[in-house]
Design a protein around this motif. Structure first.
Motif, PDB file in Angstrom:
ATOM      1  N   SER A 200     -83.618 -15.606 -95.054  1.00 34.87           N
ATOM      2  CA  SER A 200     -83.946 -14.207 -94.777  1.00 34.87           C
ATOM      3  C   SER A 200     -82.682 -13.399 -94.507  1.00 34.87           C
ATOM      4  O   SER A 200     -82.625 -12.198 -94.799  1.00 34.87           O
ATOM      5  CB  SER A 200     -84.898 -14.110 -93.589  1.00 34.87           C
ATOM      6  N   ASP A 201     -81.654 -14.042 -93.948  1.00 33.21           N
ATOM      7  CA  ASP A 201     -80.382 -13.349 -93.739  1.00 33.21           C
ATOM      8  C   ASP A 201     -79.698 -13.069 -95.077  1.00 33.21           C
ATOM      9  O   ASP A 201     -79.192 -11.975 -95.318  1.00 33.21           O
ATOM     10  CB  ASP A 201     -79.449 -14.189 -92.866  1.00 33.21           C
ATOM     11  N   LEU A 202     -79.689 -14.058 -95.963  1.00 35.69           N
ATOM     12  CA  LEU A 202     -78.994 -13.912 -97.237  1.00 35.69           C
ATOM     13  C   LEU A 202     -79.600 -12.803 -98.089  1.00 35.69           C
ATOM     14  O   LEU A 202     -78.879 -12.043 -98.737  1.00 35.69           O
ATOM     15  CB  LEU A 202     -79.013 -15.234 -98.010  1.00 35.69           C
ATOM     16  N   GLU A 203     -80.922 -12.721 -98.116  1.00 29.44           N
ATOM     17  CA  GLU A 203     -81.535 -11.724 -98.990  1.00 29.44           C
ATOM     18  C   GLU A 203     -81.320 -10.308 -98.480  1.00 29.44           C
ATOM     19  O   GLU A 203     -81.561  -9.343 -99.197  1.00 29.44           O
ATOM     20  CB  GLU A 203     -83.016 -12.006 -99.206  1.00 29.44           C
ATOM     21  N   ASP A 204     -80.818 -10.188 -97.236  1.00 34.21           N
ATOM     22  CA  ASP A 204     -80.548  -8.870 -96.673  1.00 34.21           C
ATOM     23  C   ASP A 204     -79.269  -8.260 -97.220  1.00 34.21           C
ATOM     24  O   ASP A 204     -79.125  -7.042 -97.249  1.00 34.21           O
ATOM     25  CB  ASP A 204     -80.486  -8.985 -95.146  1.00 34.21           C
ATOM     26  N   PHE A 205     -78.318  -9.111 -97.666  1.00 33.79           N
ATOM     27  CA  PHE A 205     -77.055  -8.541 -98.134  1.00 33.79           C
ATOM     28  C   PHE A 205     -76.471  -9.194 -99.382  1.00 33.79           C
ATOM     29  O   PHE A 205     -75.485  -8.704 -99.929  1.00 33.79           O
ATOM     30  CB  PHE A 205     -76.001  -8.562 -97.018  1.00 33.79           C
TER      31      PHE A 205
END
Length: 321
Positions: A200-205
């Motif tokens: 979920s962190d990766l898909e944010d940026f």
């Protein structure tokens, strides 16, 4: 003239005795990209990052940074200055102060005193540790230590940042703060390759995603392309006597790449299906219209966008089934 890839590898392989940790990887990361590397434990992510950071030597294959090849058994000092590498264990010297620690690493990169003083102030502001400048590292929290490690990694203003599980073990608030810092580095034009289990962190940026499995890079694509190809799901439910007709229609539809039976009706047929749909929302609406026109009685029709974690789990299941 097209700018050279910041990272390019050709048949990159790392073998330990009979175990192949990285297997013929052809990777390309373009300038300004944030490349998210994902995969299960043991997939080869850490080994690949260590190869790119020159912390380990390949068994076979080549690595190019900004179009320049890494030379075997050579210091490659010029290329090393362009890279910032943060391993997953982020080594620290607990008896030093925050400022002394940053100054020490800045001197290793030959920063002159005036430039070093400016960079220490800048990176402390970047990671929100200005008020900890004179604190001893041993007194910092885990989250502060990880932010300090990131500050050390970028003090020499590298062109390429390699981050191996940088948010591992952080609480949700500290993780959010860390990710905001990575976004700032992205806005400054830095090219970043980051591995993480927290998708979920990766898909944010992230702009691009690579999936590793058993040492191989089995997927490498722009995140939005992955969403369009794999992440758009239709939930379709039909009345009992329409299930077989729906499945036949989906099998022939050019924008349907697959479907999964979720529920069986009273007659034993699949009455509700999750459909992987590669078209747009407008094309999904056209599909619904055609189904109704064909006399297929639809009781539920819902369009959703899967998360990166949903897609990863489903693709993993697909490869091992």
């Amino acid at each position: 003239m097209t700018e050279a890839a910041v990272i390019a590898t050709d048949q990159l392989t790392k073998q330990f005795d009979d175990y192949v940790a990285v297997d013929r990887v052809n990777l390309e990361v373009r300038p300004g990209e944030v490349y998210g590397l994902i995969g299960p434990n043991g997939a080869g992510k850490t080994t690949l990052i260590r190869l790119l950071a020159m912390a380990s030597s390949p068994t076979v294959g080549d690595i190019y940074i900004d179009g320049q090849p890494l030379l075997r058994n050579q210091p490659n000092a010029d290329i090393k200055r362009r890279i910032g590498y943060l391993p997953d264990d982020f080594p620290l010297y607990d008896d030093l102060s925050v400022q002394d620690y940053l100054e020490y690493f800045g001197q290793l990169y030959y920063l002159k005193p005036a430039q070093l003083n400016v960079r220490v102030t800048e990176v402390l502001a970047l990671v929100s540790l200005e008020n900890k400048r004179h604190s001893v590292i041993s007194a910092l929290s885990r989250g502060m230590k990880q932010r300090l490690s990131l500050a050390r990694t970028v003090i020499h203003q590298p062109r390429l940042l390699l981050l191996d599980e940088p948010v591992s073990g952080l609480d949700p608030i500290a993780r959010i703060e860390y990710c905001e810092t990575i976004k700032l580095l992205q806005k400054q034009g830095m090219t970043i390759l980051i591995s993480s289990h927290i998708l979920s962190d990766l898909e944010d940026f992230c702009t691009t995603i690579g999936i590793m499995e058993q040492g191989r890079l089995v997927e490498s694509t722009r995140l939005q392309s992955l969403y369009r190809r794999e992440g758009q799901q239709l939930l379709i439910a039909v009345l009992d006597n329409n299930a077989a007709s729906l499945e036949i229609y989906l099998q022939e539809h050019p924008l349907v790449s697959g479907y999964e039976r979720l529920e069986k009706s009273r007659s034993g047929q699949a009455g509700k299906l999750s459909v992987t749909f590669t078209g747009t929302e407008a094309e999904a609406a056209d599909l619904l219209r055609i189904l109704v026109t064909e006399g297929i009685r639809v009781s539920e029709f819902h369009y959703t966008q899967e998360t990166l974690e949903d897609i990863f789990v489903r693709l993993g299941y697909r490869r091992t089934s």
